[in-house]
Design an enzyme around this catalytic site. Structure first.
Site, PDB file in Angstrom:
ATOM      1  N   ASN A   9       0.871  -1.180   0.000  1.00 13.64           N
ATOM      2  CA  ASN A   9       0.000   0.000   0.000  1.00 13.64           C
ATOM      3  C   ASN A   9       0.903   1.223   0.000  1.00 13.64           C
ATOM      4  O   ASN A   9       1.476   1.570   1.031  1.00 13.64           O
ATOM      5  CB  ASN A   9      -0.902  -0.021   1.250  1.00 13.64           C
ATOM      6  N   TRP A  10       1.012   1.840  -1.167  1.00 20.21           N
ATOM      7  CA  TRP A  10       1.936   2.975  -1.294  1.00 20.21           C
ATOM      8  C   TRP A  10       1.365   4.249  -0.661  1.00 20.21           C
ATOM      9  O   TRP A  10       2.076   5.242  -0.554  1.00 20.21           O
ATOM     10  CB  TRP A  10       2.254   3.240  -2.762  1.00 20.21           C
ATOM     11  N   LYS A  11       0.085   4.210  -0.288  1.00 21.08           N
ATOM     12  CA  LYS A  11      -0.589   5.405   0.271  1.00 21.08           C
ATOM     13  C   LYS A  11      -0.360   6.602  -0.668  1.00 21.08           C
ATOM     14  O   LYS A  11      -0.317   6.431  -1.869  1.00 21.08           O
ATOM     15  CB  LYS A  11      -0.102   5.690   1.687  1.00 21.08           C
ATOM     16  N   HIS A  98      -9.709   1.340   4.406  1.00 24.87           N
ATOM     17  CA  HIS A  98      -8.474   1.496   5.189  1.00 24.87           C
ATOM     18  C   HIS A  98      -8.768   2.434   6.360  1.00 24.87           C
ATOM     19  O   HIS A  98      -9.558   3.376   6.234  1.00 24.87           O
ATOM     20  CB  HIS A  98      -7.364   2.070   4.296  1.00 24.87           C
ATOM     21  N   GLU A 100      -7.208   4.818   7.553  1.00 28.25           N
ATOM     22  CA  GLU A 100      -6.969   6.241   7.257  1.00 28.25           C
ATOM     23  C   GLU A 100      -8.153   6.841   6.530  1.00 28.25           C
ATOM     24  O   GLU A 100      -8.499   8.011   6.733  1.00 28.25           O
ATOM     25  CB  GLU A 100      -5.667   6.388   6.446  1.00 28.25           C
ATOM     26  N   GLU A 170      -5.805  -4.878  10.383  1.00 20.53           N
ATOM     27  CA  GLU A 170      -4.797  -3.844  10.624  1.00 20.53           C
ATOM     28  C   GLU A 170      -5.122  -3.099  11.916  1.00 20.53           C
ATOM     29  O   GLU A 170      -5.909  -2.136  11.891  1.00 20.53           O
ATOM     30  CB  GLU A 170      -4.786  -2.844   9.473  1.00 20.53           C
ATOM     31  N   GLY A 176       2.014   2.212  10.703  1.00 18.86           N
ATOM     32  CA  GLY A 176       2.987   3.299  10.555  1.00 18.86           C
ATOM     33  C   GLY A 176       3.635   3.714  11.866  1.00 18.86           C
ATOM     34  O   GLY A 176       4.276   4.761  11.933  1.00 18.86           O
ATOM     35  N   SER A 216       3.002  -2.165  10.353  1.00 18.14           N
ATOM     36  CA  SER A 216       4.464  -2.189  10.568  1.00 18.14           C
ATOM     37  C   SER A 216       5.080  -3.561  10.294  1.00 18.14           C
ATOM     38  O   SER A 216       6.000  -3.984  10.994  1.00 18.14           O
ATOM     39  CB  SER A 216       4.802  -1.705  11.979  1.00 18.14           C
ATOM     40  N   GLY A 237       2.587  -1.109   4.253  1.00 17.63           N
ATOM     41  CA  GLY A 237       2.709   0.305   3.900  1.00 17.63           C
ATOM     42  C   GLY A 237       4.168   0.683   3.725  1.00 17.63           C
ATOM     43  O   GLY A 237       4.763   0.479   2.663  1.00 17.63           O
ATOM     44  N   GLY A 238       4.770   1.211   4.789  1.00 20.06           N
ATOM     45  CA  GLY A 238       6.128   1.747   4.731  1.00 20.06           C
ATOM     46  C   GLY A 238       7.137   0.845   4.036  1.00 20.06           C
ATOM     47  O   GLY A 238       7.904   1.305   3.174  1.00 20.06           O
TER      48      GLY A 238
HETATM   49  C1  PEP Z   1      -0.967   0.151   5.776  1.00 18.44           C
HETATM   50  O1  PEP Z   1      -0.893   1.260   5.298  1.00 18.44           O
HETATM   51  O2  PEP Z   1      -1.916  -0.564   5.469  1.00 18.44           O
HETATM   52  C2  PEP Z   1       0.082  -0.294   6.704  1.00 18.44           C
HETATM   53  C3  PEP Z   1      -0.026  -1.457   7.281  1.00 18.44           C
HETATM   54  O3  PEP Z   1       1.139   0.560   6.876  1.00 18.44           O
HETATM   55  P1  PEP Z   1       2.533   0.221   7.624  1.00 18.44           P
HETATM   56  O4  PEP Z   1       3.016  -1.074   7.060  1.00 18.44           O
HETATM   57  O5  PEP Z   1       3.417   1.372   7.270  1.00 18.44           O
HETATM   58  O6  PEP Z   1       2.238   0.125   9.079  1.00 18.44           O
END
Ligand code: PEP
Length: 259
Positions: A9-11, A98, A100, A170, A176, A216, A237-238
């Site tokens: 997930n590049w956000k 998501h 967010e 999640e 994050g 994470s 994500g990251g």
């Molecule tokens: C996400 O954006 O779905 C996520 C899990 O981010 P991260 O891996 O950065 O926690």
């Protein structure tokens, strides 16, 4: 036997040239070992077409996803994109709900459900995100909260529709933040999600659904998370923003699938 799914997930990251460079780097790393795993890149809407061109040219099996979509096929919805648009541009997956989007864009269980139903009808795989806040976990209400989100997101679907559904657990407090759920904490919720699917639909259909962990996920924790029986991959994500770290996560999943 469920195949692991590793979804990046590049956000809201990567301009078109940056997206082309990252997807090209991943294609360069791609090898037959990756076929043991399904890999999806969920990229910003503006990057979809360019990333599709890279993936298509390199003939990898890496798939493409959007991060959000509107439930209506077209119309006066300024700023939104539709399912026919993402499909035509090459997406086979779309993230829905998501945390967010729930937090900053007022998405509710109801809008998530409308989007999930529209994706299923249009034959696009939905990666449905669920997860509790720290406050809910601290009050030991996480199982009740997450399983209610699952039921609400999938209301009105049939057991056959589950072949188009992926659930991503999640925990909001792990996204994050660098603070990962322990494998046991993640497994507890992922198992409860599968039991909920079995109860709402049937055990066979529930058994085929991939339940991902997100929050994470990184090179240090991927192996222990994927060793859990009800965790079928990651929403990342990251660590998906760097080709080398995402490659390592995919290879960890390929390795885990052999065990
Ligand atoms: C996400 O954006 O779905 C996520 C899990 O981010 P991260 O891996 O950065 O926690």
């Amino acid at each position: 036997m469920r195949k692991y799914l590793m979804a990046g997930n590049w956000k809201m990251n990567k301009t078109i040239p940056e997206a082309v460079a990252l997807s090209q780097q991943l294609c360069n790393y791609y090898n037959r070992d990756w076929d043991k795993v399904d890999v999806v890149l969920c990229v910003p809407a503006i990057d979809i077409k360019a990333v599709h061109t890279v993936l298509d040219f390199d003939k990898t099996d890496i798939e493409l996803g959007a991060q959000n979509v509107h439930q209506e096929p077209s119309g006066a919805y300024t700023g939104e994109i539709s399912i026919p648009m993402i499909k035509e541009a090459g997406c086979t997956y779309c993230i829905v709900g998501h945390s967010e989007r729930r937090e900053y864009f007022a998405e509710t269980d109801e809008t998530v459900n409308l989007k999930v139903k529209a994706l299923v009808i249009n034959d696009v795989n939905a990666i449905v995100c669920v997860g509790e806040s720290l406050n809910i976990r601290d009050n030991d209400r996480h199982l009740e909260f997450v399983t209610a989100q699952v039921r609400a997101a999938l209301a009105g679907l049939d057991a056959d529709d589950l072949s188009k559904i992926v659930i991503a657990y999640e925990p909001i407090w792990a996204i994050g933040t660098g603070r990962t759920a322990t494998p046991e904490q993640a497994e507890e919720v992922c198992a409860a999600i599968r039991a909920t699917l079995a109860d709402a639909f049937n055990a066979d259909a529930a058994c085929g659904v991939r339940v991902l962990y997100g929050g994470s996920m990184n090179v240090g924790n991927v192996e222990s998370l994927l060793s859990m029986p009800n965790i079928d991959g990651g929403l990342i994500g990251g660590a998906s923003l760097d080709a080398n770290s995402f490659k390592q996560l995919i290879e960890a999943a390929a390795h885990a699938s052999e065990e």
